[in-house]
Design a protein around this motif. Structure first.
Motif, mmCIF file in Angstrom:
data_model
loop_
_atom_site.group_PDB
_atom_site.id
_atom_site.type_symbol
_atom_site.label_atom_id
_atom_site.label_comp_id
_atom_site.label_asym_id
_atom_site.label_seq_id
_atom_site.Cartn_x
_atom_site.Cartn_y
_atom_site.Cartn_z
ATOM 1 N N ILE A 30 -1.244 33.183 36.062
ATOM 2 C CA ILE A 30 -0.299 32.171 35.604
ATOM 3 C C ILE A 30 1.034 32.877 35.391
ATOM 4 C CG2 ILE A 30 0.185 30.446 33.830
ATOM 5 C CD1 ILE A 30 -3.166 31.372 33.503
ATOM 6 N N THR A 31 2.062 32.463 36.128
ATOM 7 C CA THR A 31 3.340 33.154 36.040
ATOM 8 C C THR A 31 4.482 32.173 35.785
ATOM 9 O OG1 THR A 31 3.785 33.019 38.417
ATOM 10 C CG2 THR A 31 2.555 34.955 37.645
ATOM 11 N N GLU A 32 5.514 32.698 35.144
ATOM 12 C CA GLU A 32 6.724 31.920 34.911
ATOM 13 C C GLU A 32 7.337 31.476 36.236
ATOM 14 O OE1 GLU A 32 10.674 33.854 33.859
ATOM 15 O OE2 GLU A 32 10.003 33.075 31.920
ATOM 16 N N ARG A 33 7.372 32.379 37.225
ATOM 17 C CA ARG A 33 8.002 32.035 38.504
ATOM 18 C C ARG A 33 7.247 30.944 39.247
ATOM 19 N NH1 ARG A 33 6.348 37.040 38.604
ATOM 20 N NH2 ARG A 33 4.651 37.681 39.942
ATOM 21 N N ASN A 34 5.996 30.690 38.864
ATOM 22 C CA ASN A 34 5.206 29.600 39.451
ATOM 23 C C ASN A 34 5.100 28.431 38.456
ATOM 24 O OD1 ASN A 34 3.702 28.453 41.557
ATOM 25 N ND2 ASN A 34 1.770 29.159 40.670
ATOM 26 N N ASP A 35 6.019 28.372 37.490
ATOM 27 C CA ASP A 35 6.080 27.315 36.478
ATOM 28 C C ASP A 35 4.788 27.188 35.676
ATOM 29 O OD1 ASP A 35 7.690 25.504 35.123
ATOM 30 O OD2 ASP A 35 6.934 23.805 36.275
ATOM 31 N N PHE A 36 4.106 28.298 35.476
ATOM 32 C CA PHE A 36 2.880 28.373 34.671
ATOM 33 C C PHE A 36 1.747 27.491 35.209
ATOM 34 C CE2 PHE A 36 6.303 29.694 31.799
ATOM 35 C CZ PHE A 36 5.856 30.964 31.504
ATOM 36 N N VAL A 37 1.721 27.328 36.522
ATOM 37 C CA VAL A 37 0.621 26.618 37.181
ATOM 38 C C VAL A 37 -0.440 27.658 37.545
ATOM 39 C CG1 VAL A 37 -0.055 25.267 39.200
ATOM 40 C CG2 VAL A 37 2.140 24.824 38.076
ATOM 41 N N PRO A 38 -1.688 27.488 37.102
ATOM 42 C CA PRO A 38 -2.735 28.486 37.389
ATOM 43 C C PRO A 38 -3.040 28.590 38.885
ATOM 44 C CG PRO A 38 -3.422 26.989 35.645
ATOM 45 C CD PRO A 38 -2.169 26.416 36.237
ATOM 46 N N VAL A 39 -3.166 29.829 39.345
ATOM 47 C CA VAL A 39 -3.601 30.124 40.710
ATOM 48 C C VAL A 39 -4.902 30.893 40.584
ATOM 49 C CG1 VAL A 39 -3.056 31.327 42.847
ATOM 50 C CG2 VAL A 39 -1.223 30.193 41.555
ATOM 51 N N GLU A 40 -5.981 30.333 41.138
ATOM 52 C CA GLU A 40 -7.316 30.909 40.958
ATOM 53 C C GLU A 40 -7.824 31.565 42.237
ATOM 54 O OE1 GLU A 40 -10.152 28.454 38.695
ATOM 55 O OE2 GLU A 40 -8.541 26.967 38.584
ATOM 56 N N SER A 41 -8.608 32.623 42.044
ATOM 57 C CA SER A 41 -9.324 33.255 43.155
ATOM 58 C C SER A 41 -10.669 33.722 42.624
ATOM 59 C CB SER A 41 -8.527 34.418 43.745
ATOM 60 O OG SER A 41 -8.370 35.446 42.799
ATOM 61 N N ILE A 42 -11.625 33.841 43.503
ATOM 62 C CA ILE A 42 -12.955 34.311 43.116
ATOM 63 C C ILE A 42 -13.407 35.314 44.162
ATOM 64 C CG2 ILE A 42 -14.228 32.452 44.271
ATOM 65 C CD1 ILE A 42 -16.087 32.518 41.710
ATOM 66 N N ASP A 43 -14.078 36.361 43.701
ATOM 67 C CA ASP A 43 -14.533 37.402 44.612
ATOM 68 C C ASP A 43 -15.890 37.920 44.143
ATOM 69 O OD1 ASP A 43 -14.486 39.115 46.750
ATOM 70 O OD2 ASP A 43 -12.655 40.146 46.150
ATOM 71 N N VAL A 44 -16.718 38.272 45.090
ATOM 72 C CA VAL A 44 -18.016 38.865 44.771
ATOM 73 C C VAL A 44 -17.845 40.374 44.917
ATOM 74 C CG1 VAL A 44 -20.476 38.897 45.325
ATOM 75 C CG2 VAL A 44 -19.161 36.805 45.656
ATOM 76 N N VAL A 45 -17.333 40.977 43.848
ATOM 77 C CA VAL A 45 -17.097 42.423 43.815
ATOM 78 C C VAL A 45 -17.586 42.939 42.471
ATOM 79 C CG1 VAL A 45 -15.085 42.347 45.342
ATOM 80 C CG2 VAL A 45 -14.760 42.146 42.886
ATOM 81 N N ALA A 46 -17.675 44.237 42.370
ATOM 82 C CA ALA A 46 -18.029 44.838 41.081
ATOM 83 C C ALA A 46 -16.916 44.511 40.089
ATOM 84 C CB ALA A 46 -18.191 46.339 41.228
ATOM 85 N N PRO A 47 -17.251 44.112 38.871
ATOM 86 C CA PRO A 47 -16.223 43.716 37.905
ATOM 87 C C PRO A 47 -15.398 44.875 37.353
ATOM 88 C CG PRO A 47 -18.391 43.569 36.921
ATOM 89 C CD PRO A 47 -18.597 43.909 38.367
ATOM 90 N N GLU A 48 -15.900 46.102 37.468
ATOM 91 C CA GLU A 48 -15.151 47.238 36.956
ATOM 92 C C GLU A 48 -13.870 47.391 37.759
ATOM 93 O OE1 GLU A 48 -18.339 47.304 37.872
ATOM 94 O OE2 GLU A 48 -19.519 48.283 36.332
ATOM 95 N N ARG A 49 -12.786 47.787 37.066
ATOM 96 C CA ARG A 49 -11.534 48.054 37.774
ATOM 97 C C ARG A 49 -10.693 49.018 36.969
ATOM 98 N NH1 ARG A 49 -8.001 42.429 37.358
ATOM 99 N NH2 ARG A 49 -7.043 42.872 35.351
ATOM 100 N N GLU A 50 -9.929 49.804 37.688
ATOM 101 C CA GLU A 50 -9.020 50.758 37.063
ATOM 102 C C GLU A 50 -7.793 50.004 36.558
ATOM 103 O OE1 GLU A 50 -9.405 54.097 36.506
ATOM 104 O OE2 GLU A 50 -11.461 53.697 37.146
ATOM 105 N N PRO A 51 -7.210 50.461 35.454
ATOM 106 C CA PRO A 51 -5.981 49.813 34.997
ATOM 107 C C PRO A 51 -4.853 50.115 35.974
ATOM 108 C CG PRO A 51 -6.472 51.727 33.648
ATOM 109 C CD PRO A 51 -7.626 51.554 34.590
ATOM 110 N N GLY A 52 -3.933 49.189 36.113
ATOM 111 C CA GLY A 52 -2.783 49.380 36.988
ATOM 112 C C GLY A 52 -1.508 49.521 36.185
ATOM 113 N N ALA A 53 -0.401 49.567 36.888
ATOM 114 C CA ALA A 53 0.889 49.693 36.226
ATOM 115 C C ALA A 53 1.173 48.497 35.328
ATOM 116 C CB ALA A 53 1.991 49.845 37.261
ATOM 117 N N GLY A 54 0.673 47.327 35.682
ATOM 118 C CA GLY A 54 0.946 46.154 34.874
ATOM 119 C C GLY A 54 -0.280 45.327 34.564
ATOM 120 N N ARG A 55 -1.459 45.887 34.688
ATOM 121 C CA ARG A 55 -2.659 45.100 34.403
ATOM 122 C C ARG A 55 -3.713 45.950 33.712
ATOM 123 N NH1 ARG A 55 -6.468 44.571 39.731
ATOM 124 N NH2 ARG A 55 -6.995 46.762 39.763
#
Length: 165
Positions: free
Chosen positions: A47-72
């Motif tokens: 959900i982003t300001e530039r998208n007027d706070f409209v949710p954009v959803e995605s789903i993936d069948v991957v391992a839930p573990e993830r490394e932290p990123g620069a902004g996440r």
């Protein structure tokens, strides 16, 4: 042990710290209906300001573990016979600093967790170093999940949101 991870990430700038932008941002839910398969998936809601706070959803069948990123935020899981230990990993370039952090959380089958954290970030190469803000909400369930599980009250809730100047 299967887990279902849902990341709800909201991003904004100072334009949405007050007034109508803040009202739209504050109305964003912290849990969403799970689409399709509800075991062993990662459901991301951006959900982003530039998208007027409209949710954009995605789903993936991957391992839930993830490394932290620069902004996440990232996620570390330790699986054991009795359940899953969940640890949220902080984004690499976010303020405020968090000297004391909660320990990982153990969840057993049928339990779920909501872990929230927020950040203030400056990207000097983008638009003269403007501030950006982000809130990450991790909803994580152990075992298959009802599609509307994340609308309810979690078994455990960790709130690491801090004051963002």
């Amino acid at each position: 042990m299967d887990v279902v991870a849902q990341w709800v990430s909201t991003e904004w700038t100072k334009r949405s710290r007050g007034g109508p932008g803040a009202a739209r941002r504050s109305a964003v839910p912290v849990g969403f209906r799970l689409p399709g398969r509800r075991s062993g998936v990662v459901h991301e809601v951006s959900i982003t300001e530039r998208n007027d706070f409209v949710p954009v959803e995605s789903i993936d069948v991957v391992a839930p573990e993830r490394e932290p990123g620069a902004g996440r935020s990232g996620l570390r899981l330790v699986r054991a016979d009795k359940g899953v230990r969940v640890e949220l990993l902080l984004a690499r370039h976010g303020a405020p600093g968090r000297d004391r952090r909660p320990p990982g959380v153990w969840l057993g089958p049928g339990q779920w967790l909501r872990w929230q954290v927020n950040y203030r970030m400056s990207w000097p190469v983008i638009e003269g170093g403007r501030w950006e803000y982000r809130q990450d909400t991790l909803n994580l369930a152990v075992g298959p999940a009802d599609p509307e599980l994340f609308f309810g009250e979690p078994t455990r809730h960790v709130d690491e949101r801090g004051f963002l100047r």
